[in-house]
Design an enzyme around this catalytic site. Structure first.
Site, mmCIF file in Angstrom:
data_model
loop_
_atom_site.group_PDB
_atom_site.id
_atom_site.type_symbol
_atom_site.label_atom_id
_atom_site.label_comp_id
_atom_site.label_asym_id
_atom_site.label_seq_id
_atom_site.Cartn_x
_atom_site.Cartn_y
_atom_site.Cartn_z
ATOM 1 N N LYS A 220 0.855 -1.185 0.000
ATOM 2 C CA LYS A 220 0.000 0.000 0.000
ATOM 3 C C LYS A 220 0.892 1.236 0.000
ATOM 4 O O LYS A 220 1.746 1.397 0.869
ATOM 5 C CB LYS A 220 -0.898 -0.005 1.231
ATOM 6 N N LYS A 273 -2.385 -1.465 -3.714
ATOM 7 C CA LYS A 273 -3.236 -0.285 -3.631
ATOM 8 C C LYS A 273 -2.388 0.972 -3.745
ATOM 9 O O LYS A 273 -1.359 1.048 -3.068
ATOM 10 C CB LYS A 273 -3.953 -0.315 -2.287
HETATM 11 C C1 PBG Z 1 -7.051 3.169 5.714
HETATM 12 C C2 PBG Z 1 -7.539 3.170 4.310
HETATM 13 C C3 PBG Z 1 -7.457 4.211 3.377
HETATM 14 C C4 PBG Z 1 -8.055 3.742 2.213
HETATM 15 C C5 PBG Z 1 -8.506 2.471 2.463
HETATM 16 N N1 PBG Z 1 -8.152 2.117 3.750
HETATM 17 C C6 PBG Z 1 -6.966 5.592 3.534
HETATM 18 C C7 PBG Z 1 -5.545 5.859 3.708
HETATM 19 O O1 PBG Z 1 -4.706 4.991 3.810
HETATM 20 O O2 PBG Z 1 -5.254 7.045 3.792
HETATM 21 C C8 PBG Z 1 -8.183 4.525 0.950
HETATM 22 C C9 PBG Z 1 -9.190 4.004 -0.007
HETATM 23 C C10 PBG Z 1 -9.528 4.951 -1.094
HETATM 24 O O3 PBG Z 1 -8.877 5.988 -1.320
HETATM 25 O O4 PBG Z 1 -10.501 4.647 -1.798
HETATM 26 N N2 PBG Z 1 -8.078 2.798 6.594
#
Ligand code: PBG
Length: 349
Positions: A220, A273
């Site tokens: 991520k 992601k």
């Molecule tokens: C963290 C989380 C995020 C997203 C999914 N889980 C936000 C981040 O890491 O800042 C982002 C998902 C999206 O942008 O659609 N709980």
């Protein structure tokens, strides 16, 4: 005779191709027959935001067509998704109470456990994935416990404001068990905390949840494409950013190391992601690992397509389906996408 001879010479001459891939593109039926990637509802996981209250369906400005739901309206939305053949949802909670350690994430009567019970009651076959992170639950908006003087976890030799890794692992394990008790089928840790998969696996196993799987947000990235999500989940960091735990967009070898660690810790499924800007990472993961793969088409990817379409610059169904096809072609078995319901409708024509 002369003409015939000339024609056959042309057929083998370098100027005219012997192989003509266009032959198989001539009609829609031919194209259908040789198509390699076909999207189906089974490919999609639908992300949803849930908050306390009743009869709430509050539009998210930066994500047209997406809402914050209360549990009652969420269940209606999920019935609709189920009727379209979507197999799974991933839940994000927006609690009323936020504090330094995000206690509400471990509250059996907190918003996500409450929502899970209601979904399992109404649509038992729907797979419920619980996004396991603290950023929606902490008042500072970071994904775990922050090193703060005076706090019980304060560690003087670490910098103030540093996200405490191992203290966060303990509360991740605890909250995962609470969500599993409520009926979550899959826990999806998304905080990029070192050891999160192992800690959650251990906590689930000793509490009798060895049948609950873990979908790890393995690679991520610290991405600007999460912008609209932070509005939707009301979770922007109150200081700094997340680049001390999420990955640097410039790194690929490091992603493979992160993935290897999660595999070793017992992840059942692996996620990359965001999706489109990281298709190379997804393809590399697919090539090296046999576990099922997921990719998250994030809020910014969704918002960009909508914004361009609203200006008349892109055809939304066409470009959204093209993006989803590309993500599957690069190696995703599952795609977390806000387009889930629309995509099924578009595919059904
Ligand atoms: C963290 C989380 C995020 C997203 C999914 N889980 C936000 C981040 O890491 O800042 C982002 C998902 C999206 O942008 O659609 N709980």
């Amino acid at each position: 005779m002369d003409t015939l001879k000339k024609t056959s010479q042309q057929a083998i001459s370098a100027a005219y191709p012997a192989m003509r891939p266009r032959r198989l593109r001539r009609t829609e039926t031919l194209r259908r027959m040789v198509r390699e990637i076909i999207l189906t509802p089974d490919d999609f996981i639908y992300p949803l935001f849930v908050r306390p209250g009743k009869d709430i369906r509050k539009p998210i400005a930066s994500m047209p067509g997406q809402y914050q739901f209360s549990v009652d309206t969420l269940v209606t939305e999920i019935k609709d998704a189920a009727s379209l053949g979507i197999p799974a949802v991933v839940l994000f909670g927006i609690p009323d109470e936020k504090d330094a350690c995000g206690h509400d994430n471990s509250n059996p009567n907190g918003i996500v456990p409450t929502a899970i019970r209601a979904i399992k009651d109404a649509v038992p076959e729907m797979i419920v994935i619980s996004d396991m992170c603290f950023c929606e639950y902490t008042n500072h908006g970071h994904c775990g416990i922050i090193n703060t003087p005076g706090d019980t976890h304060y560690t003087p030799n670490l910098p103030e404001g540093y996200l405490l890794n191992d203290a966060t692992l303990d509360i991740l394990g605890e909250a995962s068990v609470v969500h599993a008790q409520a009926g979550a089928d899959i826990i999806a840790p998304s905080g990029m905390i070192d050891g999160m998969v192992g800690a959650i696996r251990g906590a689930l196993d000793v509490n009798g949840f060895d049948h609950i799987s873990i979908m790890s947000y393995a690679a991520k990235y610290a991405s600007g494409f999460y912008g609209p999500f932070r509005d939707a989940a009301e979770s922007p960091p109150q200081f700094g950013d997340r680049s001390q735990y999420q990955m640097d967009p410039a790194n690929k070898r490091e992603a493979l190391k992160e993935i290897a660690l999660d595999v070793a810790e017992g992840a059942d499924m692996l996620m990359v992601k965001p999706a489109m800007p990281y298709l190379d990472i997804l393809a590399a993961m697919r090539a090296e690992y046999d576990l099922p793969t997921a990719a998250y088409q994030v809020s910014g990817e969704y918002a960009m397509l909508h914004a361009a379409a609203a200006n008349g610059w892109l055809d939304l169904p066409r470009c959204a389906l093209e993006s989803l096809t590309s993500i599957k072609r690069a190696g995703a078995d599952m795609i977390l996408t806000y387009f889930a319901k629309d995509a099924v409708r578009w595919l059904n024509g």
